[in-house]
Scaffold this motif. Structure first.
Motif, PDB file in Angstrom:
ATOM      1  N   SER A   1       0.827  -1.206   0.000  1.00 46.54           N
ATOM      2  CA  SER A   1       0.000   0.000   0.000  1.00 46.54           C
ATOM      3  C   SER A   1       0.862   1.256   0.000  1.00 46.54           C
ATOM      4  CB  SER A   1      -0.923   0.014   1.224  1.00 46.54           C
ATOM      5  OG  SER A   1      -1.901  -0.997   1.128  1.00 46.54           O
ATOM      6  N   HIS A   2       1.905   1.254   0.805  1.00 51.26           N
ATOM      7  CA  HIS A   2       2.804   2.412   0.882  1.00 51.26           C
ATOM      8  C   HIS A   2       3.562   2.611  -0.431  1.00 51.26           C
ATOM      9  CE1 HIS A   2       2.100   3.035   5.176  1.00 51.26           C
ATOM     10  NE2 HIS A   2       2.104   1.715   5.284  1.00 51.26           N
ATOM     11  N   ARG A   3       3.884   1.496  -1.101  1.00 48.56           N
ATOM     12  CA  ARG A   3       4.555   1.611  -2.400  1.00 48.56           C
ATOM     13  C   ARG A   3       3.633   2.217  -3.450  1.00 48.56           C
ATOM     14  NH1 ARG A   3       7.598  -4.286  -1.996  1.00 48.56           N
ATOM     15  NH2 ARG A   3       9.493  -3.508  -0.977  1.00 48.56           N
ATOM     16  N   LYS A   4       2.354   1.897  -3.386  1.00 47.06           N
ATOM     17  CA  LYS A   4       1.391   2.498  -4.309  1.00 47.06           C
ATOM     18  C   LYS A   4       1.274   3.999  -4.073  1.00 47.06           C
ATOM     19  CE  LYS A   4      -1.502  -1.633  -4.945  1.00 47.06           C
ATOM     20  NZ  LYS A   4      -2.816  -2.246  -4.635  1.00 47.06           N
ATOM     21  N   VAL A   5       1.314   4.405  -2.809  1.00 46.22           N
ATOM     22  CA  VAL A   5       1.259   5.832  -2.490  1.00 46.22           C
ATOM     23  C   VAL A   5       2.464   6.556  -3.090  1.00 46.22           C
ATOM     24  CG1 VAL A   5       1.381   7.522  -0.615  1.00 46.22           C
ATOM     25  CG2 VAL A   5      -0.119   5.532  -0.405  1.00 46.22           C
ATOM     26  N   ARG A   6       3.647   5.974  -2.904  1.00 47.92           N
ATOM     27  CA  ARG A   6       4.849   6.601  -3.472  1.00 47.92           C
ATOM     28  C   ARG A   6       4.742   6.685  -4.990  1.00 47.92           C
ATOM     29  NH1 ARG A   6      11.146   4.516  -3.749  1.00 47.92           N
ATOM     30  NH2 ARG A   6      12.094   6.600  -3.876  1.00 47.92           N
ATOM     31  N   GLU A   7       4.251   5.616  -5.621  1.00 48.94           N
ATOM     32  CA  GLU A   7       4.063   5.618  -7.070  1.00 48.94           C
ATOM     33  C   GLU A   7       3.138   6.768  -7.485  1.00 48.94           C
ATOM     34  OE1 GLU A   7       1.763   2.911 -10.453  1.00 48.94           O
ATOM     35  OE2 GLU A   7       2.163   2.065  -8.472  1.00 48.94           O
ATOM     36  N   GLY A   8       2.074   6.969  -6.705  1.00 49.18           N
ATOM     37  CA  GLY A   8       1.148   8.053  -7.003  1.00 49.18           C
ATOM     38  C   GLY A   8       1.799   9.409  -6.928  1.00 49.18           C
ATOM     39  N   TYR A   9       2.553   9.638  -5.879  1.00 46.28           N
ATOM     40  CA  TYR A   9       3.222  10.927  -5.724  1.00 46.28           C
ATOM     41  C   TYR A   9       4.227  11.183  -6.845  1.00 46.28           C
ATOM     42  CZ  TYR A   9       1.390  12.130  -1.100  1.00 46.28           C
ATOM     43  OH  TYR A   9       0.577  12.497  -0.049  1.00 46.28           O
ATOM     44  N   ARG A  10       4.967  10.161  -7.225  1.00 41.36           N
ATOM     45  CA  ARG A  10       5.957  10.333  -8.288  1.00 41.36           C
ATOM     46  C   ARG A  10       5.271  10.608  -9.633  1.00 41.36           C
ATOM     47  NH1 ARG A  10      11.204   8.530  -6.754  1.00 41.36           N
ATOM     48  NH2 ARG A  10      11.736   8.018  -8.902  1.00 41.36           N
ATOM     49  N   ALA A  11       4.110  10.008  -9.840  1.00 39.30           N
ATOM     50  CA  ALA A  11       3.347  10.268 -11.069  1.00 39.30           C
ATOM     51  C   ALA A  11       2.831  11.698 -11.086  1.00 39.30           C
ATOM     52  CB  ALA A  11       2.189   9.278 -11.183  1.00 39.30           C
ATOM     53  N   ILE A  12       2.359  12.179  -9.957  1.00 41.72           N
ATOM     54  CA  ILE A  12       1.876  13.565  -9.864  1.00 41.72           C
ATOM     55  C   ILE A  12       3.014  14.539 -10.159  1.00 41.72           C
ATOM     56  CG2 ILE A  12       0.998  15.324  -8.279  1.00 41.72           C
ATOM     57  CD1 ILE A  12      -0.478  12.982  -6.829  1.00 41.72           C
ATOM     58  N   ALA A  13       4.183  14.280  -9.562  1.00 37.39           N
ATOM     59  CA  ALA A  13       5.336  15.161  -9.775  1.00 37.39           C
ATOM     60  C   ALA A  13       5.762  15.176 -11.245  1.00 37.39           C
ATOM     61  CB  ALA A  13       6.491  14.724  -8.888  1.00 37.39           C
ATOM     62  N   ALA A  14       5.711  14.015 -11.893  1.00 37.02           N
ATOM     63  CA  ALA A  14       6.089  13.943 -13.305  1.00 37.02           C
ATOM     64  C   ALA A  14       5.090  14.687 -14.194  1.00 37.02           C
ATOM     65  CB  ALA A  14       6.189  12.486 -13.746  1.00 37.02           C
ATOM     66  N   ALA A  15       3.820  14.657 -13.814  1.00 37.54           N
ATOM     67  CA  ALA A  15       2.768  15.283 -14.623  1.00 37.54           C
ATOM     68  C   ALA A  15       2.698  16.797 -14.433  1.00 37.54           C
ATOM     69  CB  ALA A  15       1.415  14.663 -14.281  1.00 37.54           C
TER      70      ALA A  15
END
Length: 204
Positions: free
Chosen positions: A158-172
């Protein structure tokens, strides 16, 4: 609405150091800075926070609606009045947390989350967002030394999915969202945050 003040938000996985770094940045910017948090802020939102962090068996949809309610009150009572008064507001978590946690972690449609965020905030968006990026394993190890809430106790996936989400937001949204390496020592992180703020505020 026309935002007059400067709105900064801090995001990241559990244990990334958001609260500490938000306070350090506020101290560096001077006395006329409001520091607040989500979920939380005004009394109603703080009561919702307690439910959010302690309720067993809560679903992702319930999380989303609780957060939206807390955020609407927070914006109305604290954030919008401060920005209209031309003050700087620093918030520990805001709209991006909802995308990362209830979207990437919880599986709720992100377009729907964005729509709900716009309704809860009346269109207010941060001028600058810092994502303190950290492997979840490191953040959880840090959290073991502190009081742990129900989110801290979730499975590593679950925590890895959160990090993935944040990194996607930063890239976008690189113009707004700055990814900061939170594995560095706190002083180095603070210096990086201050430099990014000065750049964004036109002080460099």
């Amino acid at each position: 609405m026309a935002q007059q003040g400067f709105f900064i938000t801090f995001e990241g996985v559990e244990g990334a150091g958001k609260t500490t770094q938000a306070r350090r940045l506020a101290a560096a910017l001077g006395p006329d800075v409001i520091v607040t948090r989500e979920p939380g802020g005004p009394p109603i939102s703080e009561r919702i926070r307690e439910i959010f962090l302690t309720a067993d068996g809560i679903t992702a949809t319930t999380e989303l609606l609780l957060i939206a309610a807390a955020r609407a009150q927070h914006v109305a009572e604290i954030i919008r009045p401060a920005l209209e008064a031309n003050r700087t507001v620093i918030c520990d978590r805001f709209i991006d947390a909802t995308v990362a946690y209830q979207g990437y972690r919880g599986g709720i449609d992100i377009a729907f989350i964005n729509q709900l965020n716009r309704a809860a905030t009346c269109g207010i968006t941060p001028a600058l967002t810092f994502v303190l990026d950290l492997p979840p394993e490191v953040g959880l190890q840090r959290q073991r030394q502190l009081h742990r809430n129900r989110l801290d106790k979730e499975a590593l996936v679950s925590h890895r999915k959160v990090r993935e989400g944040y990194r996607a937001i930063a890239a976008a949204e690189p113009h707004r969202v700055k990814l900061i390496d939170a594995t560095q020592c706190p002083d180095v992180v603070h210096a990086a945050l201050l430099a990014e703020y000065r750049k964004k505020a036109g002080l460099l």
